[in-house]
Design a protein around this motif. Structure first.
Motif, PDB file in Angstrom:
ATOM      1  N   VAL A  18       0.854  -1.196   0.000  1.00 45.18           N
ATOM      2  CA  VAL A  18       0.000   0.000   0.000  1.00 45.18           C
ATOM      3  C   VAL A  18       0.885   1.241   0.000  1.00 45.18           C
ATOM      4  N   ASP A  19       0.350   2.297  -0.577  1.00 38.37           N
ATOM      5  CA  ASP A  19       1.136   3.513  -0.758  1.00 38.37           C
ATOM      6  C   ASP A  19       0.278   4.744  -0.458  1.00 38.37           C
ATOM      7  N   GLY A  20       0.626   5.452   0.617  1.00 39.28           N
ATOM      8  CA  GLY A  20      -0.036   6.725   0.910  1.00 39.28           C
ATOM      9  C   GLY A  20      -1.497   6.638   1.315  1.00 39.28           C
ATOM     10  N   LEU A  21      -1.827   5.635   2.137  1.00 41.45           N
ATOM     11  CA  LEU A  21      -3.208   5.541   2.632  1.00 41.45           C
ATOM     12  C   LEU A  21      -3.493   6.710   3.564  1.00 41.45           C
ATOM     13  N   ASP A  22      -4.601   7.392   3.349  1.00 47.11           N
ATOM     14  CA  ASP A  22      -4.928   8.551   4.162  1.00 47.11           C
ATOM     15  C   ASP A  22      -6.452   8.623   4.306  1.00 47.11           C
ATOM     16  N   PHE A  23      -6.939   8.110   5.416  1.00 45.97           N
ATOM     17  CA  PHE A  23      -8.391   8.128   5.632  1.00 45.97           C
ATOM     18  C   PHE A  23      -8.689   7.981   7.109  1.00 45.97           C
ATOM     19  N   GLU A  24      -9.962   8.205   7.446  1.00 47.55           N
ATOM     20  CA  GLU A  24     -10.372   8.147   8.839  1.00 47.55           C
ATOM     21  C   GLU A  24     -11.657   7.340   8.963  1.00 47.55           C
ATOM     22  N   VAL A  25     -11.737   6.555  10.006  1.00 49.51           N
ATOM     23  CA  VAL A  25     -12.952   5.787  10.295  1.00 49.51           C
ATOM     24  C   VAL A  25     -13.533   6.333  11.588  1.00 49.51           C
ATOM     25  N   VAL A  31     -16.681   0.327   8.032  1.00 52.26           N
ATOM     26  CA  VAL A  31     -16.100   0.614   6.717  1.00 52.26           C
ATOM     27  C   VAL A  31     -15.695  -0.698   6.066  1.00 52.26           C
ATOM     28  N   THR A  32     -16.145  -0.916   4.834  1.00 49.25           N
ATOM     29  CA  THR A  32     -15.729  -2.103   4.107  1.00 49.25           C
ATOM     30  C   THR A  32     -14.570  -1.745   3.183  1.00 49.25           C
ATOM     31  N   LEU A  33     -13.575  -2.629   3.128  1.00 51.58           N
ATOM     32  CA  LEU A  33     -12.444  -2.474   2.213  1.00 51.58           C
ATOM     33  C   LEU A  33     -12.658  -3.478   1.100  1.00 51.58           C
ATOM     34  N   VAL A  34     -12.855  -2.999  -0.106  1.00 53.03           N
ATOM     35  CA  VAL A  34     -13.177  -3.913  -1.192  1.00 53.03           C
ATOM     36  C   VAL A  34     -12.204  -3.735  -2.349  1.00 53.03           C
ATOM     37  N   GLY A  35     -11.913  -4.826  -3.031  1.00 51.25           N
ATOM     38  CA  GLY A  35     -11.030  -4.755  -4.187  1.00 51.25           C
ATOM     39  C   GLY A  35     -10.527  -6.145  -4.509  1.00 51.25           C
ATOM     40  N   PRO A  36      -9.866  -6.293  -5.652  1.00 54.84           N
ATOM     41  CA  PRO A  36      -9.394  -7.612  -6.064  1.00 54.84           C
ATOM     42  C   PRO A  36      -8.277  -8.125  -5.163  1.00 54.84           C
ATOM     43  N   LEU A 191     -13.639  -2.455  10.630  1.00 52.92           N
ATOM     44  CA  LEU A 191     -13.053  -2.552   9.285  1.00 52.92           C
ATOM     45  C   LEU A 191     -13.317  -3.959   8.791  1.00 52.92           C
ATOM     46  N   LEU A 192     -13.986  -4.075   7.641  1.00 52.55           N
ATOM     47  CA  LEU A 192     -14.349  -5.381   7.103  1.00 52.55           C
ATOM     48  C   LEU A 192     -13.800  -5.522   5.689  1.00 52.55           C
ATOM     49  N   VAL A 193     -12.919  -6.495   5.517  1.00 52.86           N
ATOM     50  CA  VAL A 193     -12.312  -6.749   4.205  1.00 52.86           C
ATOM     51  C   VAL A 193     -13.147  -7.743   3.415  1.00 52.86           C
ATOM     52  N   THR A 194     -13.391  -7.434   2.157  1.00 52.19           N
ATOM     53  CA  THR A 194     -14.096  -8.375   1.288  1.00 52.19           C
ATOM     54  C   THR A 194     -13.647  -8.148  -0.154  1.00 52.19           C
ATOM     55  N   ARG A 202     -23.657  -3.790   0.864  1.00 50.42           N
ATOM     56  CA  ARG A 202     -24.668  -4.179   1.834  1.00 50.42           C
ATOM     57  C   ARG A 202     -24.269  -3.839   3.270  1.00 50.42           C
ATOM     58  N   MET A 203     -22.985  -4.021   3.569  1.00 55.07           N
ATOM     59  CA  MET A 203     -22.554  -3.907   4.961  1.00 55.07           C
ATOM     60  C   MET A 203     -21.990  -2.530   5.326  1.00 55.07           C
ATOM     61  N   GLY A 204     -21.402  -1.834   4.364  1.00 56.99           N
ATOM     62  CA  GLY A 204     -20.613  -0.655   4.714  1.00 56.99           C
ATOM     63  C   GLY A 204     -21.435   0.595   4.975  1.00 56.99           C
ATOM     64  N   ASP A 205     -21.094   1.328   6.052  1.00 59.33           N
ATOM     65  CA  ASP A 205     -21.566   2.714   6.152  1.00 59.33           C
ATOM     66  C   ASP A 205     -20.833   3.519   5.078  1.00 59.33           C
ATOM     67  N   ARG A 206     -19.539   3.212   4.955  1.00 57.98           N
ATOM     68  CA  ARG A 206     -18.757   3.735   3.828  1.00 57.98           C
ATOM     69  C   ARG A 206     -17.899   2.602   3.273  1.00 57.98           C
ATOM     70  N   ILE A 207     -17.473   2.797   2.041  1.00 59.64           N
ATOM     71  CA  ILE A 207     -16.693   1.779   1.342  1.00 59.64           C
ATOM     72  C   ILE A 207     -15.365   2.395   0.904  1.00 59.64           C
TER      73      ILE A 207
END
Ligand code: ADP
Ligand code: ADP
Length: 228
Positions: A18-25, A31-36, A191-194, A202-207
């Motif tokens: 990962v490179d330069g992650l900048d966010f707040e929960v 928050v769901t983390l989604v991606g391949p 934090l929920l990874v999928t 369905r699950m995330g307040d934010r994605i």
């Protein structure tokens, strides 16, 4: 509540995960983390409980840099649910659930009473399932035990890595719904990874929508779905 500030992770072999992650929960937010596969979701999550250390940047929990928190103490504030929940095969479901309170010094009877409450909370009747052994449960039921156990110490934060990934689609939907109604009462910061966009929506307040090693979009499900 959890804040990533310009967080990057390069593994010893030179892979930039990962490179330069900048966010707040926010507190109580899911928050769901989604991606391949391979885009850095698990790396992101495991930096929160310090199973992985960032190469640069910092992560704050309630304003405190977690790099200065003892990892054991940190993990007491963090419940962790993974795809293949590891239950002790030779202990009953009740005792598996009671492990954390028991280890933190509760008397056996009190720990078991707490475990029974937790099993009830995740929809497993303790008088039916408490005395069974893990191999006597379905995959979905074992995942519920995993959630109950992660909640045992009443941690403010839950990390869930593909928590419903190992069960069939029908059971998965039920577990998702059950978890959402549970979350409505316990209000953990999650934090929920999928890799499943439907689950993320369905699950995330934010994605957090991942591209390779970075977050491409961080927004509500409606905004993510409405994006061109
Ligand atoms: P995801 O959870 O999205 O599948 P990961 O965070 O597991 O992604 O992996 C992100 C990238 O980092 C991938 O390229 C993966 O191969 C690499 N990676 C993960 N763990 C290690 C490691 N221990 N050493 C080297 N590279 C790793
Ligand atoms: P168990 O006997 O249930 O495996 P542990 O002593 O491993 O209990 O876990 C104690 C606490 O730490 C629990 O709240 C559990 O959810 C949490 N925990 C366990 N492993 C991890 C981990 N890898 N990352 C974060 N928290 C963890």
């Amino acid at each position: 509540m959890i804040r990533f500030e310009q967080v990057s992770k390069v593994y010893p072999d030179g892979t930039t995960a990962v490179d330069g992650l900048d966010f707040e929960v926010a507190e109580g937010e899911l928050v769901t983390l989604v991606g391949p596969s391979g885009c850095g979701k698990t790396t992101t999550m495991m930096m929160v409980n310090r199973l992985i250390e960032p190469t640069s940047g910092r992560i704050l929990m309630n304003g405190e840099d977690i790099a200065s928190v003892d990892p054991v103490k940190l993990r007491r504030r963090i419940g962790y649910v993974i795809q293949q929940v590891g239950l002790f095969p030779h202990r009953t479901i009740l005792d598996n659930t009671a492990t954390v309170p028991f280890l933190t010094g509760w008397k056996k009877e009190k720990a078991r009473a707490r475990a029974a409450e937790l099993l009830d909370l995740v929809g497993l009747d303790p008088s039916v399932y408490g005395s069974r052994y893990p191999e006597q449960l379905s995959g979905g039921q074992r995942q519920r035990v995993g959630v109950a156990r992660a909640l045992a110490a009443d941690p403010p934060v839950l990390l869930m890595d593909e928590p419903f990934g190992a069960v069939d689609p029908v059971v998965r939907e039920r577990l998702q719904d059950e978890f959402l109604s549970l979350q409505a009462t316990v209000r953990k910061t999650v934090l929920l990874v999928t890799h499943d966009i439907e689950e993320a929506v369905r699950m995330g307040d934010r994605i957090a929508v991942y591209g390779q090693g970075h977050i491409e979009q961080f927004d509500t499900p409606a905004a993510v779905l409405g994006a061109p």
